[in-house]
Write a protein that holds these residues in place. Structure first.
Motif, mmCIF file in Angstrom:
data_model
loop_
_atom_site.group_PDB
_atom_site.id
_atom_site.type_symbol
_atom_site.label_atom_id
_atom_site.label_comp_id
_atom_site.label_asym_id
_atom_site.label_seq_id
_atom_site.Cartn_x
_atom_site.Cartn_y
_atom_site.Cartn_z
ATOM 1 N N LEU A 173 0.863 -1.176 0.000
ATOM 2 C CA LEU A 173 0.000 0.000 0.000
ATOM 3 C C LEU A 173 0.899 1.225 0.000
ATOM 4 O O LEU A 173 1.790 1.339 0.841
ATOM 5 N N VAL A 174 0.668 2.118 -0.949
ATOM 6 C CA VAL A 174 1.448 3.351 -1.030
ATOM 7 C C VAL A 174 0.473 4.506 -0.815
ATOM 8 O O VAL A 174 -0.396 4.760 -1.654
ATOM 9 N N GLY A 175 0.586 5.159 0.325
ATOM 10 C CA GLY A 175 -0.348 6.220 0.689
ATOM 11 C C GLY A 175 0.274 7.595 0.571
ATOM 12 O O GLY A 175 1.392 7.820 1.036
ATOM 13 N N THR A 176 -0.465 8.496 -0.064
ATOM 14 C CA THR A 176 -0.019 9.883 -0.184
ATOM 15 C C THR A 176 -1.128 10.803 0.305
ATOM 16 O O THR A 176 -2.309 10.546 0.052
ATOM 17 N N GLY A 177 -0.732 11.836 1.003
ATOM 18 C CA GLY A 177 -1.696 12.809 1.505
ATOM 19 C C GLY A 177 -2.137 13.752 0.419
ATOM 20 O O GLY A 177 -1.465 13.927 -0.589
ATOM 21 N N LYS A 192 -4.838 9.122 -0.239
ATOM 22 C CA LYS A 192 -5.167 8.240 -1.352
ATOM 23 C C LYS A 192 -4.169 7.095 -1.316
ATOM 24 O O LYS A 192 -2.998 7.289 -1.009
ATOM 25 N N VAL A 193 -4.641 5.893 -1.632
ATOM 26 C CA VAL A 193 -3.796 4.712 -1.553
ATOM 27 C C VAL A 193 -3.720 4.035 -2.914
ATOM 28 O O VAL A 193 -4.744 3.780 -3.544
ATOM 29 N N ARG A 194 -2.503 3.773 -3.335
ATOM 30 C CA ARG A 194 -2.238 2.987 -4.538
ATOM 31 C C ARG A 194 -1.817 1.609 -4.065
ATOM 32 O O ARG A 194 -1.073 1.478 -3.096
ATOM 33 N N VAL A 195 -2.298 0.565 -4.736
ATOM 34 C CA VAL A 195 -1.965 -0.802 -4.354
ATOM 35 C C VAL A 195 -1.055 -1.393 -5.416
ATOM 36 O O VAL A 195 -1.385 -1.408 -6.601
ATOM 37 N N ASP A 196 0.104 -1.863 -4.974
ATOM 38 C CA ASP A 196 1.077 -2.479 -5.878
ATOM 39 C C ASP A 196 1.077 -3.976 -5.635
ATOM 40 O O ASP A 196 1.524 -4.444 -4.593
ATOM 41 N N TYR A 197 0.528 -4.734 -6.595
ATOM 42 C CA TYR A 197 0.531 -6.191 -6.528
ATOM 43 C C TYR A 197 1.710 -6.762 -7.313
ATOM 44 O O TYR A 197 1.808 -7.959 -7.494
ATOM 45 N N GLY A 198 2.557 -5.887 -7.847
ATOM 46 C CA GLY A 198 3.635 -6.329 -8.713
ATOM 47 C C GLY A 198 3.226 -6.266 -10.173
ATOM 48 O O GLY A 198 3.919 -6.776 -11.049
ATOM 49 N N GLN A 199 2.097 -5.636 -10.448
ATOM 50 C CA GLN A 199 1.601 -5.530 -11.811
ATOM 51 C C GLN A 199 2.466 -4.564 -12.618
ATOM 52 O O GLN A 199 3.144 -3.714 -12.066
ATOM 53 N N LYS A 221 0.213 5.793 -18.320
ATOM 54 C CA LYS A 221 -1.103 5.520 -17.734
ATOM 55 C C LYS A 221 -1.362 6.369 -16.500
ATOM 56 O O LYS A 221 -2.497 6.542 -16.093
ATOM 57 N N GLY A 222 -0.325 6.875 -15.874
ATOM 58 C CA GLY A 222 -0.484 7.657 -14.657
ATOM 59 C C GLY A 222 -0.635 6.756 -13.446
ATOM 60 O O GLY A 222 -0.543 5.532 -13.533
ATOM 61 N N ILE A 223 -0.879 7.350 -12.304
ATOM 62 C CA ILE A 223 -1.012 6.612 -11.055
ATOM 63 C C ILE A 223 -2.450 6.118 -10.923
ATOM 64 O O ILE A 223 -3.394 6.886 -11.064
ATOM 65 N N SER A 224 -2.610 4.852 -10.645
ATOM 66 C CA SER A 224 -3.930 4.261 -10.465
ATOM 67 C C SER A 224 -4.163 4.032 -8.976
ATOM 68 O O SER A 224 -3.553 3.158 -8.375
ATOM 69 N N TYR A 225 -5.040 4.839 -8.392
ATOM 70 C CA TYR A 225 -5.344 4.721 -6.977
ATOM 71 C C TYR A 225 -6.471 3.717 -6.764
ATOM 72 O O TYR A 225 -7.199 3.369 -7.689
ATOM 73 N N LEU A 226 -6.609 3.274 -5.541
ATOM 74 C CA LEU A 226 -7.655 2.342 -5.161
ATOM 75 C C LEU A 226 -9.005 2.983 -5.425
ATOM 76 O O LEU A 226 -9.238 4.129 -5.057
ATOM 77 N N CYS A 235 3.827 6.955 2.498
ATOM 78 C CA CYS A 235 3.848 5.772 3.366
ATOM 79 C C CYS A 235 3.789 4.507 2.525
ATOM 80 O O CYS A 235 2.979 4.403 1.605
ATOM 81 N N HIS A 236 4.644 3.553 2.852
ATOM 82 C CA HIS A 236 4.677 2.259 2.175
ATOM 83 C C HIS A 236 4.420 1.180 3.220
ATOM 84 O O HIS A 236 5.178 1.064 4.177
ATOM 85 N N TRP A 237 3.368 0.412 3.037
ATOM 86 C CA TRP A 237 3.036 -0.686 3.954
ATOM 87 C C TRP A 237 3.017 -1.975 3.156
ATOM 88 O O TRP A 237 2.271 -2.100 2.177
ATOM 89 N N LEU A 238 3.812 -2.938 3.568
ATOM 90 C CA LEU A 238 3.856 -4.243 2.929
ATOM 91 C C LEU A 238 2.886 -5.175 3.645
ATOM 92 O O LEU A 238 2.892 -5.269 4.872
ATOM 93 N N LEU A 239 2.032 -5.857 2.866
ATOM 94 C CA LEU A 239 1.040 -6.778 3.400
ATOM 95 C C LEU A 239 1.223 -8.148 2.764
ATOM 96 O O LEU A 239 1.793 -8.263 1.681
ATOM 97 N N LYS A 240 0.736 -9.181 3.440
ATOM 98 C CA LYS A 240 0.759 -10.523 2.865
ATOM 99 C C LYS A 240 -0.590 -11.179 3.110
ATOM 100 O O LYS A 240 -1.337 -10.804 4.019
ATOM 101 N N LYS A 241 -0.884 -12.171 2.259
ATOM 102 C CA LYS A 241 -2.145 -12.898 2.374
ATOM 103 C C LYS A 241 -1.862 -14.369 2.139
ATOM 104 O O LYS A 241 -1.167 -14.733 1.187
ATOM 105 N N ASP A 242 -2.394 -15.209 3.014
ATOM 106 C CA ASP A 242 -2.236 -16.656 2.897
ATOM 107 C C ASP A 242 -3.131 -17.145 1.758
ATOM 108 O O ASP A 242 -4.311 -16.823 1.713
ATOM 109 N N VAL A 243 -2.551 -17.901 0.819
ATOM 110 C CA VAL A 243 -3.315 -18.448 -0.298
ATOM 111 C C VAL A 243 -3.039 -19.937 -0.418
ATOM 112 O O VAL A 243 -2.039 -20.438 0.094
#
Length: 122
Positions: free
Chosen positions: A27-31, A39-46, A52-57, A98-106
């Protein structure tokens, strides 16, 4: 000796069965200027592109989702099964990013599928 080898093989095989598979996102958050929301941009590694510009959530109507804080964004993702891993802040000029790294069990089956950039809509 055969019992020892059998026990060792069984132990290693059992550990492999219980290994967890994770996918990660950032999660990349900018004020916003003169606003307390972020606003939060989500980076899944895509793949991304400068053109294209910044794609926010976005919500189901295509509008940018604004959060009260990064913790608010984490609560949003936590409800979808994401877990916090680590965070760091980069200051660019007068703006903190702000950069927050998250994980999800799959499952192993899901591990082969690359997350889509709009997975947050699930």
């Amino acid at each position: 000796m055969k019992k020892l080898l059998f026990t060792l093989a069984l132990t290693i095989g059992t550990i492999g069965l219980y290994a967890k598979n994770y996918v990660y996102c950032e999660l990349v958050g900018t004020g916003k200027f003169l606003n307390n929301k972020i606003k939060v941009r989500v980076d899944y590694g895509q793949e991304t592109s400068f053109w294209k510009g910044i794609s926010y959530l976005k919500d189901e109507n295509g509008k940018n989702i604004e959060f009260n804080s990064m913790v608010d964004a984490m609560n949003y993702f936590g409800k979808q099964g994401w877990e916090f891993v680590q965070a760091y802040v980069i200051t660019n000029g007068n703006q903190n990013v702000c950069h927050w790294l998250l994980k999800k069990d799959v499952t192993g089956e899901d591990m082969d599928k690359a997350p889509e950039s709009d997975e947050h809509k699930k």
